[in-house]
Motif scaffolding. Structure first.
Motif, PDB file in Angstrom:
ATOM      1  N   GLU A 133      25.117 -34.368  46.715  1.00 43.37           N
ATOM      2  CA  GLU A 133      24.005 -34.591  47.644  1.00 43.37           C
ATOM      3  C   GLU A 133      22.687 -34.114  47.024  1.00 43.37           C
ATOM      4  O   GLU A 133      21.690 -34.832  47.000  1.00 43.37           O
ATOM      5  CB  GLU A 133      24.274 -33.855  48.953  1.00 43.37           C
ATOM      6  N   ARG A 134      22.713 -32.893  46.502  1.00 46.15           N
ATOM      7  CA  ARG A 134      21.520 -32.308  45.892  1.00 46.15           C
ATOM      8  C   ARG A 134      21.039 -33.165  44.704  1.00 46.15           C
ATOM      9  O   ARG A 134      19.874 -33.526  44.592  1.00 46.15           O
ATOM     10  CB  ARG A 134      21.854 -30.879  45.442  1.00 46.15           C
ATOM     11  N   LYS A 137      19.546 -36.545  45.817  1.00 47.21           N
ATOM     12  CA  LYS A 137      18.240 -36.422  46.458  1.00 47.21           C
ATOM     13  C   LYS A 137      17.170 -36.063  45.426  1.00 47.21           C
ATOM     14  O   LYS A 137      16.068 -36.596  45.476  1.00 47.21           O
ATOM     15  CB  LYS A 137      18.296 -35.380  47.570  1.00 47.21           C
ATOM     16  N   ASP A 138      17.518 -35.171  44.501  1.00 43.29           N
ATOM     17  CA  ASP A 138      16.556 -34.784  43.465  1.00 43.29           C
ATOM     18  C   ASP A 138      16.173 -35.977  42.585  1.00 43.29           C
ATOM     19  O   ASP A 138      15.068 -36.046  42.071  1.00 43.29           O
ATOM     20  CB  ASP A 138      17.132 -33.663  42.581  1.00 43.29           C
ATOM     21  N   ILE A 142      19.495 -41.981  47.967  1.00 39.90           N
ATOM     22  CA  ILE A 142      19.740 -41.740  49.389  1.00 39.90           C
ATOM     23  C   ILE A 142      21.236 -41.521  49.602  1.00 39.90           C
ATOM     24  O   ILE A 142      22.056 -42.359  49.208  1.00 39.90           O
ATOM     25  CB  ILE A 142      19.277 -42.947  50.236  1.00 39.90           C
ATOM     26  N   MET A 143      21.593 -40.390  50.205  1.00 43.27           N
ATOM     27  CA  MET A 143      23.001 -40.167  50.557  1.00 43.27           C
ATOM     28  C   MET A 143      23.271 -40.889  51.875  1.00 43.27           C
ATOM     29  O   MET A 143      22.592 -40.650  52.872  1.00 43.27           O
ATOM     30  CB  MET A 143      23.282 -38.677  50.740  1.00 43.27           C
TER      31      MET A 143
ATOM     32  N   GLY B 172      18.291 -40.650  57.391  1.00 48.09           N
ATOM     33  CA  GLY B 172      18.281 -39.214  57.674  1.00 48.09           C
ATOM     34  C   GLY B 172      19.132 -38.812  58.873  1.00 48.09           C
ATOM     35  O   GLY B 172      19.585 -37.690  58.950  1.00 48.09           O
TER      36      GLY B 172
END
Lengths: 307, 521
Positions: A133-134, A137-138, A142-143, B172
Motif C-alpha cells: 500500500e505504502r 501510494k508513494d 491507487i490501491m 479513497g
C-alpha cells in the motif's frame, strides 16, 4: 502575431517535436533490443540485483514500459497480496518491485495505475503490512479494495473446460493494460504458486475452483485474459510451508526475477527456480496442453542478465 | 449553582457521543487506549472486572464510588450512556414544541424491586449466572443495541458513498462488508431500546430507579451519601417546580422531602428552583419522614423474599440442553458448542464475566466475532462467539482482549495469542473433496498459519492431515473449506483454552540460502 502568441506557439511546437522524437527513439530502441539476437525474446531472466534494478533492466530488454503502456491508458497491476505478513516473510510480492512498476507506468503517462488483490487474510491489515500500500501510494498508484462481492462482475470463460464463468474484479474490466506480478512460493495445494495461480486473486468465488478440480480451473482461467506482461518476483522465495509460511526460516533469498508475456513459460521457469519440475505441476501442464502458452524452456529465446 | 446542571449536561453529552461514535465507527479510528479510558468510566463492566485483579481502571471505579458516597448517584446522569439516552427521549417532546414540557409527579420508589434486582445480579455473578446483568446492565445494553441497529445503517451509507465515489474515479472510500445477518441479534436490541424509550416517555427514568442493577448498587451507597439534595424549609415557596421537573420522580414537594436513594443526580431541581431552596446539604443519615420505618421494613422483607429467586437463576443458567444427540454428525455436534474468543481462559470464565457489550464484536477487524444466540445457555445470550462461516481469526491480531472492559477476555500479547488454542481442528476425511471428487484442493492447509493442517501424499494427490498440537483453532481451515453445508474440516471448542505447541520447522540448510549461481533453464 504578437510576441506572446509567437512564444506560446513555438513552445507548443517544440514540445510536439520533442514528444515525436522521444517516441521515435523509444521504438527504435525497442527494435534494437529485440533484434539483438534476431528473434523476439520469450523470457527475460535476471539475477543478482535488487528487485527494482532487475525490473528496470528486464523491461528495457522487452522494449521499455512504453511498449506496454500508452499515454492516457489505465493500468491494473495484480501483485500477490494474500497474507498479513511482513515483506521479509516473502508471503507477498516484493513492495519495491510493485512500487517501481507503478512508477514506470506513471512516467509512461498512464492515466491511472490501479493495484489490488482479493486477499486471503483481512484486506486492510494485508495491504498495509505487506508494505505494498505504502509503496504504491508513494509511486503515484491507487490501491483498489477487493474484499466485497460488490467489486466483482460476472465474466464468461469460453475456452474453459471446468470453469465456464467467474466473478472478476471490475477494475480489470475497466483497465487497458493488465500486469500480473506474482511472487514464486511453495504452495500446499498446488505445489507452486506463481503467475497462473496469482490470477485466482482476480476473482471473487475462489471456493468454486477448489471444489471443481483446482488445477483445471487455474489452467482454464489463464485462457480468459492474457496479461500484457507477467513479472515474477523471485527475490526472496518461500521454499516450504507455503503459501503463508510459518516464519522466515521458510524463505531463501534468491535475488531473481522473470519477465514474460507467456504466462505458461513464466510459470515453467519459476517452477525451476523453486526447484520443481514444471511437468509435475498439473496446471502448467494442462495450460500448455490447452495452448495457452509454451513450457519448452529449452527451445525459447531467453535473455539472461546477471548483476 | 447553575453550573452544576450545565456541567452535568456537558459531561453526559461528551460521554454519550463518544461511546455512540465508537460503537458505530466502522473504520476503528479511535485508538484502543481511548476505548480503555471510555469503558473504565463505566461502573457495570468495571465492577465485574474486579474479579480479574487490579488494573488501572479500578481507580476510576473507586472514584465513582467515592463521588456517590459524597453526592449520590451523579454517575447515572453523567457517565451512564443509557441515562443520557433516556434524557434525550425526555427532551424530544420539548424540542418539538415548548408547550410539550414534561411534568412529573412524585412516586414512591420501587426500592424493593431495585434492590432485589441489584442483589440478585451481584449474587448471580458470584454463583456464576450473569443473566440479570446481561439483561439489564445499562452500558452493555445501550452500546450493544446502538451497534446492532446503527452498524448496518452506517455501512449502507458508506457503501453508497463508496460506489458513488468510484464512479467519479475516487477510490479513497472502500466498500464495507455487512456483518452476517441474524434476526435475533437485530430484533432484541430494537425491542430493548423501544422498551426503555416508551418507559421513559410514560414514566420518566423508571428504568434507573427500578430495574437498573448498577443504579441499585449506587442507590444503596447514596443512602449513605454525605451530601444530599434537600429542600431547605425556610427558602421553599411551595411552587412545586422541582417535583414537576424531576425525571426520577423522587421529589415530594408537598411534604418537602426528597427520596435521595432514587435521585439520579441530574441537578435539574437545583437549577429550576427560583429561590435557591433546593440544595446539597450535609446530611449523613437520611431523616426518615414519619411512617417510613414500616415501609422500610416491608421493603427489606420483599428484598429478602427476592432471594428465593436464586434457585430460579441457577435453573435459567442450566437451561442449555446438555444432551448430545448421537444421531448428529460430528460437525453438527462440534458446532453446538460455541467457541469463545482468544483470552477467554475457559468457556465457563467467559460466560460468567462477559456482559455482552459487543465492543470486541465492533472492533474485530475480520468480523469473525458474532453475538451468540443461546448456544452458551440462556444466561449467556448475545455473548460473542467465533463465527467461522463469516471469517477467521487473524493470526497477528489481539484487539478483542485489548478492548474487553469486563476482563472476560484477558489481554494477550502477540506471542501468547499465537499459541492460545481456543479449539482444535477436526478433519472428516470422507467429506473431503480430495476423497469425494478425487481432485486436489488443499484450501485448508493453504490458510493455516501454523501448518497444523498439512498436505500429505495420498494416491496421486495430496490429502489434509491435522496435527492438533499445533492448532490454535483460528478457523482459517474451516472458513476456507469449500465443502458445504457441513465442512470437511472444522474447529471444535476447547472448554479450557490451552497452549498449543510452537510450530516446528525444518531450517533451510545454509547451502540453499546462497544466491542463484546459474539459471536452472
Amino acid at each position: 502575431m504578437d510576441r506572446r502568441t509567437f512564444f506560446q506557439k513555438s513552445l507548443g511546437m517544440s514540445a510536439l517535436l520533442g514528444a515525436a522524437l522521444a517516441g521515435k527513439h523509444e521504438s527504435l530502441f525497442a527494435a534494437l533490443s529485440s533484434s539483438k539476437s534476431g528473434k523476439t525474446v520469450d523470457l527475460v531472466a535476471l539475477k543478482g540485483g535488487e528487485p527494482e534494478v532487475m525490473f528496470r533492466k528486464g523491461i528495457e530488454a522487452l522494449g521499455g514500459i512504453s511498449a506496454f503502456v500508452k499515454r492516457g491508458q489505465k493500468v491494473a497491476i495484480k501483485p500477490n497480496i494474500g497474507w498479513d505478513v511482513l515483506p521479509e516473510r516473502a508471503g507477498n510480492t516484493n513492495p519495491k518491485l510493485v512500487g517501481e512498476i507503478v512508477r514506470q507506468c506513471v512516467q509512461a503517462g498512464a492515466k491511472q495505475v490501479f493495484v489490488f488483490d482479493h486477499t486471503c487474510d483481512n484486506w486492510q491489515r494485508t495491504y498495509q503490512n505487506s508494505g505494498i500500500e505504502r509503496a504504491v501510494k508513494d509511486a503515484g498508484g491507487i490501491m483498489v479494495p477487493a474484499h466485497t462481492e460488490g467489486y466483482y462482475q460476472d465474466v464468461k470463460i469460453p475456452a474453459g473446460k471446468n470453469l465456464h464463468d467467474a466473478k472478476e474484479h471490475e477494475i480489470l474490466l475497466e483497465s487497458d493494460v493488465f500486469f500480473n506480478v506474482p511472487i514464486v512460493k511453495n504452495h500446499s495445494s498446488t505445489r507452486m504458486t506463481s503467475a497462473m495461480k496469482n490470477l485466482m486473486g482476480n476473482v471473487w468465488n475462489r471456493g468454486a475452483w477448489h471444489s471443481n478440480d483446482l488445477h483445471q480451473c487455474i489452467a482454464d482461467f489463464a485462457t480468459y485474459r492474457k496479461p500484457a506482461l507477467n513479472i515474477i518476483d523471485a527475490y526472496a522465495i518461500m521454499k516450504s510451508n507455503g503459501p503463508r509460511g510459518i516464519s522466515q526460516n521458510d524463505v531463501v533469498v534468491l535475488k531473481a526475477q522473470l519477465l514474460s508475456t507467456d504466462i505458461v513459460a513464466a510459470d515453467s521457469a519459476a517452477a525451476k527456480l523453486l526447484g520443481s519440475d514444471p511437468n509435475e505441476i498439473n496446471y502448467i501442464r494442462m495450460a500448455a496442453e490447452q495452448k495457452t502458452g509454451r513450457m519448452d524452456l529449452d527451445h525459447m529465446n531467453i535473455a539472461k542478465y546477471s548483476f | 449553582m447553575r453550573f452544576l446542571k450545565s456541567g452535568r449536561v456537558v459531561i453526559s453529552a461528551a460521554v454519550f457521543v463518544l461511546l455512540t461514535f465508537v460503537f458505530l465507527d466502522p473504520y476503528h479510528i479511535v485508538p484502543v487506549i481511548v476505548l480503555d479510558v471510555l469503558t473504565a468510566l463505566q461502573a457495570g463492566p468495571s465492577l465485574i472486572k474486579i474479579g480479574s485483579g487490579f488494573y488501572p481502571g479500578l481507580i476510576v471505579l473507586a472514584g465513582i464510588i467515592a463521588v456517590t458516597l459524597l453526592w449520590g448517584r451523579i454517575y447515572c446522569s453523567t457517565l451512564c450512556p443509557l441515562g443520557t439516552f433516556q434524557d434525550i427521549i425526555n427532551r424530544i417532546p420539548q424540542w418539538i414544541s415548548r408547550r410539550n414540557k414534561r411534568r412529573f409527579l412524585f412516586q414512591k420508589p420501587f426500592a424493593a424491586v431495585q434492590y432485589g434486582i441489584a442483589g440478585l445480579s451481584v449474587i448471580g455473578v458470584f454463583i456464576g449466572s450473569i443473566f440479570l446483568v446481561n439483561l439489564l446492565e445499562p452500558f452493555s445494553n445501550y452500546v450493544r443495541s446502538i451497534n446492532a441497529i446503527g452498524n448496518p445503517l452506517i455501512i449502507s451509507i458508506n457503501n453508497l458513498a463508496a460506489s458513488t465515489a468510484i464512479r467519479w474515479g475516487y477510490f479513497g472510500i472502500s466498500q464495507l462488508a455487512f456483518r452476517q445477518f441474524d434476526a435475533l441479534a437485530l430484533v432484541m436490541p430494537v425491542l430493548f431500546l423501544l422498551f426503555v424509550g416508551v418507559l421513559t416517555y410514560k414514566k420518566g427514568r423508571l428504568f434507573c430507579t427500578m430495574m437498573c442493577p448498577v443504579g441499585g448498587i449506587l442507590s444503596i451507597l447514596s443512602r449513605m451519601s454525605f451530601y444530599k439534595i434537600s429542600i431547605v424549609p425556610g427558602q421553599c415557596k411551595d411552587c412545586g417546580l422541582c417535583e414537576k421537573i424531576c425525571k426520577a420522580r423522587c421529589i415530594d414537594a408537598k411534604n418537602h422531602t426528597i427520596e435521595f436513594s432514587a435521585c439520579i443526580g441530574c441537578m435539574n431541581c437545583i437549577d429550576a428552583c427560583p429561590t435557591g431552596g433546593v440544595q446539597y446539604i450535609f446530611k449523613r443519615r437520611e431523616q426518615e419522614p414519619a411512617g417510613t420505618p414500616q415501609g422500610e421494613d416491608k421493603s427489606r422483607r420483599k428484598f429478602l423474599g427476592s432471594l428465593a429467586l436464586i434457585p430460579a437463576l441457577r435453573l435459567v443458567d442450566r437451561a442449555k440442553s446438555d444432551q448430545t444427540a448421537d444421531t448428529l454428525s460430528r460437525y453438527a455436534q462440534a458446532k453446538r458448542k460455541p467457541i469463545a474468543p482468544p483470552g477467554a481462559i475457559s468457556t465457563k470464565h467467559f460466560t460468567r464475566t462477559c456482559t455482552a457489550c459487543h465492543l470486541c464484536v465492533s472492533e474485530c477487524p475480520t468480523q469473525v466475532l458474532y453475538p451468540a444466540g443461546f448456544e452458551y445457555g440462556l444466561s449467556g445470550f448475545f455473548q460473542p462467539k467465533m463465527n467461522y462461516s463469516a471469517a477467521y481469526c487473524n493470526y497477528d491480531c489481539t484487539v478483542c482482549g485489548e478492548v474487553c472492559p469486563t476482563g472476560a477476555l484477558r489481554k494477550l500479547e502477540k506471542p501468547e495469542k499465537k499459541l492460545t488454542q481456543i479449539g482444535k481442528a477436526e478433519f472428516q476425511k470422507d467429506d473431503c473433496i480430495v476423497i469425494t471428487k478425487k481432485k486436489d484442493c488443499g484450501a485448508c492447509s493453504e490458510h493455516c498459519p501454523t501448518k497444523a493442517v498439512r498436505m500429505v501424499p495420498y494416491e496421486n494427490r495430496f490429502l489434509p492431515e491435522v496435527h492438533s498440537e499445533y492448532c490454535i483453532g483460528c478457523g482459517a481451515c474451516e472458513h476456507a473449506c469449500p465443502v458445504s453445508p457441513e465442512k470437511a474440516i472444522f474447529v471444535a471448542a476447547n472448554e479450557f483454552q490451552e497452549k498449543a505447541q510452537k510450530p516446528v520447522q525444518e531450517i533451510v540448510p545454509k547451502s540453499a540460502q546462497q544466491q542463484l549461481q546459474d539459471f536452472p533453464f
